[in-house]
Design an enzyme around this catalytic site. Sequence first.
Site, short mmCIF file in Angstrom:
data_model
loop_
_atom_site.label_atom_id
_atom_site.label_comp_id
_atom_site.label_asym_id
_atom_site.label_seq_id
_atom_site.Cartn_x
_atom_site.Cartn_y
_atom_site.Cartn_z
N ASN A 185 12.22 -29.46 30.23
CA ASN A 185 11.03 -30.05 30.86
C ASN A 185 11.44 -30.59 32.22
O ASN A 185 12.60 -30.95 32.43
CB ASN A 185 10.51 -31.22 30.03
CG ASN A 185 9.85 -30.79 28.75
OD1 ASN A 185 10.22 -29.79 28.15
ND2 ASN A 185 8.88 -31.57 28.32
CA CA Z 1 6.45 -32.24 24.08
#
Ligand code: CA
Length: 227
Positions: free
Chosen positions: A34
């Site tokens: 991420n």
């Molecule tokens: Ca997540």
Amino acid sequence: RRTRGAQGPLAGRKVVITAGPTHEPIDPVRYIANRSSGKQGYALAAAAVAAGAQVTLISGPVSIADPDWVDVVKVESAREMLAAVEAALPADVAIMAAAVADWRMAEEGRQKIKKEASGALPVLKFAENPDILATIGHHDSLRPQLLVGFAAETQNLVTNAQGKLQRKNADWIVANDVSPQTGIMGGDSNTIRLVSADGVEDWPQLSKVDVAERLISRIAATLNSED
Ligand code: CA
Ligand code: CTP
């Protein structure tokens, strides 16, 4: 009352904080992750140390230099982060600010995936990572007195945060609007809505350092009123 070494509203309290992304290897040269700078989690650790807490910061890979003012445990993957959190507990408070990768590869390749001369594309098979916040939230003996999660959302901020609060058995979710029009992703400020069983509290747009200080003083006030 407990004996107090350090001074401050969190003196004598143990706080565990996760920060940054996790990296899930695809092969020896590639990974899934991420977007996360780690700034919010590191700012929380600084604020908690300043408030006198004994802090363990568990950090995924970030470009921030290892601080010497706090105990840091550096990890790569979600599974390593979960193990480090469990090893750092028990604690009075845990704040899960990390942007944990939801998936890893079902099987990590030992060799670098090469482009095919034919142009055939690789097919990646995923496995779901453990949910660290939910695991700790449902832990019989290791659940901290105050368990705080984060949620970055691009839509339905409060509904999604309330769902996470319940599913993960957290006390608070620090919800953060990262829809593209806010221009906030990866920046130095956040507009927080603090979601708990008591309702939703709207905070003004604040720097990540100010969010950290406000959250830590809120945590101290809550713990000290529950004593
Ligand atoms: Ca997540
Ligand atoms: N979290 C975690 N472990 C995971 C995924 C998330 O501990 N494997 C924690 C994050 O650190 C954060 C909170 O759960 O405190 C919410 O993360 P988020 O990614 O918003 O939640 P998810 O349940 O993964 O939902 P989504 O589908 O929106 O990604």
